[in-house]
Design a protein around this motif. Sequence first.
Motif, PDB file in Angstrom:
ATOM      1  N   ARG A  54       1.033  -1.343   0.110  1.00 18.66           N
ATOM      2  CA  ARG A  54      -0.057  -0.077   0.164  1.00 18.66           C
ATOM      3  C   ARG A  54       0.876   1.475  -0.068  1.00 18.66           C
ATOM      4  O   ARG A  54       1.676   1.141   0.863  1.00 18.66           O
ATOM      5  CB  ARG A  54      -0.979  -0.084   1.360  1.00 18.66           C
ATOM      6  N   GLY A  55       0.670   2.187  -0.861  1.00 20.31           N
ATOM      7  CA  GLY A  55       1.372   3.505  -1.097  1.00 20.31           C
ATOM      8  C   GLY A  55       2.993   3.320  -1.494  1.00 20.31           C
ATOM      9  O   GLY A  55       3.708   4.043  -1.270  1.00 20.31           O
ATOM     10  N   GLY A  56       3.102   1.896  -2.050  1.00 23.35           N
ATOM     11  CA  GLY A  56       4.605   1.875  -2.779  1.00 23.35           C
ATOM     12  C   GLY A  56       5.500   1.114  -1.671  1.00 23.35           C
ATOM     13  O   GLY A  56       6.840   1.048  -1.761  1.00 23.35           O
ATOM     14  N   ARG A  57       5.075   0.947  -0.657  1.00 23.24           N
ATOM     15  CA  ARG A  57       5.524   0.273   0.746  1.00 23.24           C
ATOM     16  C   ARG A  57       6.143  -1.079   0.193  1.00 23.24           C
ATOM     17  O   ARG A  57       5.640  -1.900  -0.463  1.00 23.24           O
ATOM     18  CB  ARG A  57       4.627   0.127   1.607  1.00 23.24           C
ATOM     19  N   ILE A  58       7.588  -1.216   0.648  1.00 21.93           N
ATOM     20  CA  ILE A  58       8.291  -2.465   0.429  1.00 21.93           C
ATOM     21  C   ILE A  58       7.726  -3.483   1.256  1.00 21.93           C
ATOM     22  O   ILE A  58       8.020  -3.303   2.321  1.00 21.93           O
ATOM     23  CB  ILE A  58       9.942  -2.292   0.364  1.00 21.93           C
ATOM     24  N   THR A  59       7.464  -4.714   0.769  1.00 23.75           N
ATOM     25  CA  THR A  59       7.001  -5.621   1.731  1.00 23.75           C
ATOM     26  C   THR A  59       8.165  -6.721   1.838  1.00 23.75           C
ATOM     27  O   THR A  59       8.950  -6.924   1.184  1.00 23.75           O
ATOM     28  CB  THR A  59       5.703  -6.421   1.011  1.00 23.75           C
TER      29      THR A  59
END
Length: 188
Positions: free
Chosen positions: A28-33
């Motif tokens: 979400r929002g370009g967060r790195i998982t």
Amino acid sequence: MMPRTTPITRRLARDLGVDLERVRGTGRGGRITRADVEAAAAAQGPTPTPMPATVPLVHLTVAVDAEALLDLQDDLGREVSVPELVSRACGMVVRSDPALDRSFGGDALAVIHLNVDQLRPPVAPPAVAILAFGAVLPEVVATGDGVEVRRRMRLTLSIDDRAVDGVTGARFLGRLKAALEQPLQVLA
């Protein structure tokens, strides 16, 4: 600007050798998982094997008067080398003391000689200690009533501090020094 990540994801990236600046986040929002980091790690291939932990070493050095040792070598017609005499003396000293035999017996002690003033090599398993000695060199030595030039060599014992304590190492070096300075007992 630092990519958006969580502390867990940053630690995973560090452990896997992944540069987070090169990872495109799908969260979400370009967060790195976590999945993004694992996919990047798989794409870059296997991670290099980490280096083993540094062996905690203690280095003990003693100067040995080599005059009697070299005289014995001359008397024997140089049939035996100084390194051979040092190796024999090591074995004799280790076998003469049960505590030293427990610490340095078998493959636990390595011996190395190089024609240098002094050296401090690392301990390589399965050894827990390495005795290194260099060249026999003339040195000016203080005597009771003046100075004298004597042929001496330095013995350095490097020990894995997890396996052998410094007191045991010092006792071994002291006995080895005494044996080399009275070398007839080494041949017995």
